[in-house]
Structures are given as structure tokens and as C-alpha cells.
Design a protein around this motif. Structure first.
Motif, PDB file in Angstrom:
ATOM      1  N   CYS A 107     -27.429 -40.268 -13.644  1.00 51.84           N
ATOM      2  CA  CYS A 107     -28.265 -39.355 -14.749  1.00 51.84           C
ATOM      3  C   CYS A 107     -29.275 -40.201 -15.266  1.00 51.84           C
ATOM      4  CB  CYS A 107     -27.317 -38.526 -15.637  1.00 51.84           C
ATOM      5  SG  CYS A 107     -26.538 -37.152 -14.978  1.00 51.84           S
TER       6      CYS A 107
ATOM      7  N   LEU B 108     -35.474 -31.360 -12.982  1.00 50.16           N
ATOM      8  CA  LEU B 108     -34.668 -29.946 -12.237  1.00 50.16           C
ATOM      9  C   LEU B 108     -34.868 -28.832 -13.245  1.00 50.16           C
ATOM     10  CD1 LEU B 108     -31.279 -30.947 -10.962  1.00 50.16           C
ATOM     11  CD2 LEU B 108     -33.246 -30.362  -9.455  1.00 50.16           C
TER      12      LEU B 108
ATOM     13  N   PRO C 152     -32.611 -41.866 -15.802  1.00 56.28           N
ATOM     14  CA  PRO C 152     -33.666 -41.702 -15.069  1.00 56.28           C
ATOM     15  C   PRO C 152     -34.101 -43.108 -14.359  1.00 56.28           C
ATOM     16  CG  PRO C 152     -34.055 -40.820 -17.342  1.00 56.28           C
ATOM     17  CD  PRO C 152     -32.686 -41.436 -17.277  1.00 56.28           C
TER      18      PRO C 152
ATOM     19  N   MET D 193     -33.161 -36.715 -14.056  1.00 58.30           N
ATOM     20  CA  MET D 193     -32.933 -36.125 -12.973  1.00 58.30           C
ATOM     21  C   MET D 193     -32.922 -34.654 -13.315  1.00 58.30           C
ATOM     22  SD  MET D 193     -30.126 -36.034  -9.960  1.00 58.30           S
ATOM     23  CE  MET D 193     -28.595 -34.908 -10.628  1.00 58.30           C
TER      24      MET D 193
END
Length: 169
Positions: free
Chosen positions: A123, A5, A125, A1
Motif C-alpha cells: 500500500c 482506485l 505508494p 494504490m
């Protein structure tokens, strides 16, 4: 994540108590406090360096407050003109409040530990691909409930600290 970002080309605005997450992404910090808004242009690590402590870390705040409380108690000198029965009552009340404070502190630490564990799962993936939607929703609900619980416990903790201070402890 976080990698997704980081790769995003636009501007991100987020609110988080997850210091790892913030340290991975933030290059500008807006802290909202009773004193106003602090607009810090820099990374989270630079922000902490300038600030001198991580006052957003509830465990660190609790630890610091406990140390202050111990120092104040060690420096306190009993008044000679206090009624012995009243002094015992105050001492018993202080012990009771201290026990409650320790319990609340433990509950905050346990709740925050679980919140961090859930954050770590999120967190990963592959987490959302490996887990059914119901499980994800359950964890999101647990995380939300724990966050609300931590806020409530922190208010209780502040109240207990104030009561202890009133008793001179």
C-alpha cells in the motif's frame, strides 16, 4: 494504490480479505456464504454495524470460538456412570486436541499478521519504485502461500473444534 482506485471514475469489483482495503473503497458488499448471497448497499463499516460482528476477521472468530468452548466446558457436568478410565482417556484426548487447537490458532494469527505486513508494504505508494521486481514477486508468492496456509489451517481448526465438541468439550 488506494488513492488511485478512489480516483477511478468507473466501477471496481474486487475480492479481498483485507478489511482496511475494503473499508477504504467499498460502497456495496456482496457476501457469498452457504446461505446464499447477501447484497448489502453501504460501506463496510455500515455492513459491520448491521451484522454486529466482523465474522471475516479470523482472529475475532477464533477468539469467540475459544470463549464459547470455555463456557461450554465450565457448564459441562460429568456423568456419574462413566468408567473412570474412559473419563481419563477422554480428558487426555480433550487436552491433546486443545493443545493442537492453540497451536493452529497461533499459526493462523502469525500467518495473518505477516499477510497484513505485506499488504501494508504494497500500500506504500513508493514501494514498487523502491524495490526490484524480484523482491515484489517474492513477496507476492509469500502472500499467496500464506493465504493458502491460512485456509488449510482454518479447515484444520474447524476439524479440531468438531472433535472437541464430539468429546463434549
Amino acid at each position: 494504490m488506494v488513492e488511485g482506485l478512489k480516483a477511478y471514475d468507473g466501477t471496481l469489483i474486487f475480492v479481498s480479505h483485507d478489511r482496511w482495503f475494503v473499508s477504504q473503497l467499498a460502497d456495496r458488499i456482496f457476501e457469498i456464504s452457504p446461505k446464499g448471497i447477501n447484497d448489502f448497499r453501504g460501506t463496510y463499516e455500515e455492513y459491520l454495524e448491521r451484522l454486529g460482528d466482523d465474522h471475516l476477521d479470523a482472529e475475532a472468530v477464533l477468539r469467540m470460538k475459544r470463549e464459547q468452548k470455555k463456557k461450554a466446558a465450565a457448564a459441562a457436568v460429568p456423568a456419574a456412570d462413566v468408567d473412570p478410565a474412559e473419563a481419563r482417556r477422554r480428558q487426555n484426548r480433550q487436552k491433546d486436541l486443545a493443545r493442537k487447537l492453540d497451536l493452529v490458532t497461533s499459526q493462523v494469527e502469525n500467518s495473518e499478521s505477516r499477510i497484513n505486513a505485506i499488504n501494508e508494504m504494497f500500500c506504500d505508494p513508493t514501494f514498487f519504485d523502491r524495490n526490484p521486481r524480484e523482491q515484489v514477486k517474492k513477496l507476492e508468492g509469500e502472500q499467496k502461500n500464506l493465504s493458502a496456509k491460512v485456509e488449510e489451517l482454518m479447515r484444520e481448526w474447524e476439524s479440531l473444534e468438531a472433535q472437541i465438541a464430539e468429546l463434549g468439550g
